[in-house]
Write a protein that holds these residues in place. Structure first.
Motif, PDB file in Angstrom:
ATOM      1  N   ARG A 214      56.460  48.343  43.587  1.00  0.00           N
ATOM      2  CA  ARG A 214      55.219  48.107  42.593  1.00  0.00           C
ATOM      3  C   ARG A 214      55.134  46.791  42.718  1.00  0.00           C
ATOM      4  O   ARG A 214      53.856  46.499  42.521  1.00  0.00           O
ATOM      5  N   LEU A 215      56.063  45.804  42.679  1.00  0.00           N
ATOM      6  CA  LEU A 215      55.732  44.442  42.867  1.00  0.00           C
ATOM      7  C   LEU A 215      54.749  43.914  43.720  1.00  0.00           C
ATOM      8  O   LEU A 215      53.731  43.294  43.836  1.00  0.00           O
ATOM      9  N   ALA A 216      55.134  44.659  45.286  1.00  0.00           N
ATOM     10  CA  ALA A 216      54.335  44.234  46.371  1.00  0.00           C
ATOM     11  C   ALA A 216      52.864  44.518  45.959  1.00  0.00           C
ATOM     12  O   ALA A 216      52.063  44.047  46.442  1.00  0.00           O
ATOM     13  N   ARG A 217      52.750  45.921  45.466  1.00  0.00           N
ATOM     14  CA  ARG A 217      51.248  46.418  45.237  1.00  0.00           C
ATOM     15  C   ARG A 217      50.800  45.362  44.500  1.00  0.00           C
ATOM     16  O   ARG A 217      49.597  45.048  44.573  1.00  0.00           O
ATOM     17  N   ARG A 218      51.425  44.832  43.260  1.00  0.00           N
ATOM     18  CA  ARG A 218      50.784  44.220  42.124  1.00  0.00           C
ATOM     19  C   ARG A 218      50.461  42.421  42.778  1.00  0.00           C
ATOM     20  O   ARG A 218      49.492  42.110  42.783  1.00  0.00           O
ATOM     21  N   LEU A 219      51.295  42.073  43.700  1.00  0.00           N
ATOM     22  CA  LEU A 219      51.030  40.760  44.405  1.00  0.00           C
ATOM     23  C   LEU A 219      49.954  40.853  45.539  1.00  0.00           C
ATOM     24  O   LEU A 219      49.234  40.019  45.707  1.00  0.00           O
ATOM     25  N   CYS A 220      49.680  42.057  45.979  1.00  0.00           N
ATOM     26  CA  CYS A 220      48.634  42.056  46.811  1.00  0.00           C
ATOM     27  C   CYS A 220      47.353  42.358  46.382  1.00  0.00           C
ATOM     28  O   CYS A 220      46.179  42.149  47.000  1.00  0.00           O
ATOM     29  N   ARG A 221      47.378  42.675  45.069  1.00  0.00           N
ATOM     30  CA  ARG A 221      45.886  42.759  44.504  1.00  0.00           C
ATOM     31  C   ARG A 221      45.226  41.451  44.354  1.00  0.00           C
ATOM     32  O   ARG A 221      45.764  40.398  44.007  1.00  0.00           O
ATOM     33  N   GLN A 222      43.939  41.558  44.370  1.00  0.00           N
ATOM     34  CA  GLN A 222      43.420  40.181  44.143  1.00  0.00           C
ATOM     35  C   GLN A 222      42.529  39.953  42.849  1.00  0.00           C
ATOM     36  O   GLN A 222      41.788  39.000  42.729  1.00  0.00           O
ATOM     37  N   ASP A 223      42.841  40.922  42.067  1.00  0.00           N
ATOM     38  CA  ASP A 223      42.176  40.811  40.600  1.00  0.00           C
ATOM     39  C   ASP A 223      43.027  40.195  39.401  1.00  0.00           C
ATOM     40  O   ASP A 223      42.573  40.333  38.329  1.00  0.00           O
TER      41      ASP A 223
END
Length: 328
Positions: A214-223
């Motif tokens: 979940r953390l990696a997915r959040r860190l990869c978001r650009q918004d």
């Protein structure tokens, strides 16, 4: 519950007749344990001292890190006995009670480290993915200390049977300190050993992987936020995720794989002694990796906390300036 000598002797379970040739332990374990002691003892003392000096601004992550360092320090204090034991060819002259205590400290440090690293990771996950969650927003240092108290109770309950199963015995005409249990109690130890692996390693590992996905997915978001503070938090979370993953991959995973295999094989009947000895050597050869977490944990602390990385330099500068003034 305690096993006396009569109980052990009456349980003629396999493989009681196998005597392992484990000369490699004399060559491998004393140097590795000495390196862990020499590096881990001062590193963890420094972590405890630096967090203690910052107690007014103590964060929840620092509370978990402090308890992690305490667990590592307790284990490091038991290493001189193990170093002497293996340097003398696996001869244990320190008595049965000390044997049980040393084995308990090893597993308490191992599973305590796993749980405290999981707490640190979960705290970072909340800070990045759910910064406004009620528990994260309102739960302060007091909540973190309560969690640490619960962790210590859980670890003690999990690992106390290791002190019950561990015992001294006679092999090759010398007193040895069994790591898991005497061979005659192999099948009795198996259910506990497997449960300890599942509850003390697999479940925390699964929770940690879920947090990091979940953390990696959040860190990869650009918004998300793009300011310097947000970027620093993201960088700190990414660094911590990489180092914790490395600690699990290096220290915990090989040990638990080989330990599980050895537990399964040694509880079977009719296993040839050379096969059993090979599995035992693989398991005991990964114990130094598990011990290495006492050094890797403080490295994790310094690698992910910028303000604490600066503090030793500041302390050295102050001491150097003081000595120069006194010398002048």
């Amino acid at each position: 519950m305690e096993w006396d000598n009569n109980t052990i002797q009456s349980l003629s379970l396999p493989p009681t007749t196998c005597v392992y040739r484990e000369d490699f332990k004399r060559l491998l374990l004393p140097p590795v344990y000495s390196a862990v002691l020499v590096a881990g003892l001062p590193l963890n003392i420094c972590v405890i001292a630096q967090i203690g000096m910052s107690r007014r601004a103590l964060t929840r992550t620092a509370v978990y890190t402090l308890n992690l360092a305490l667990a590592d320090l307790l284990y490091a204090c038991s290493l001189p006995l193990l170093i002497y034991n293996y340097a003398q060819g696996d001869h244990w002259p320190f008595g049965d009670l000390t044997c049980r205590l040393v084995r308990f400290l090893f597993y308490a440090n191992l599973h305590g480290s796993i749980l405290f690293l999981t707490c640190i990771s979960f705290q970072r996950y909340l800070g990045i993915c759910h910064p406004l969650a009620p528990w994260h927003k309102h739960g302060g240092r007091r909540a973190a200390w309560i969690v640490c108290g619960v962790v210590w109770l859980v670890v003690t309950a999990q690992c106390l049977p290791t002190a019950i199963f561990a015992a001294t015995g006679i092999q090759r005409n010398r007193t040895v300190c069994y790591d898991l249990s005497p061979p005659a109690l192999a099948t009795h130890y198996l259910p506990y050993g497997m449960a300890l692996t599942v509850i003390g390693f697999l479940l925390p590992c699964a929770a940690l992987l879920a947090c990091y996905c979940r953390l990696a997915r959040r860190l990869c978001r650009q918004d998300g936020p793009t300011g310097p503070v947000a970027q620093e938090r993201r960088g700190k979370a990414a660094r911590m995720a990489m180092v914790v993953a490395a600690v699990f991959a290096i220290s915990f995973l090989p040990f638990h794989i080989t330990k599980t295999a050895y537990l399964a094989v040694r509880s079977m009947s009719g296993v040839p002694c050379p096969v059993l000895e090979s599995f035992a050597a693989a398991y005991k050869g990964t114990r130094p990796f598990a011990s290495a977490n006492s050094v890797l944990d403080p490295i994790l602390f310094y690698f992910t906390q910028r303000k604490f990385r600066r503090r030793p330099q500041e302390l050295i500068q102050k001491l150097t300036a003081k000595w120069q003034r006194q010398g002048g």
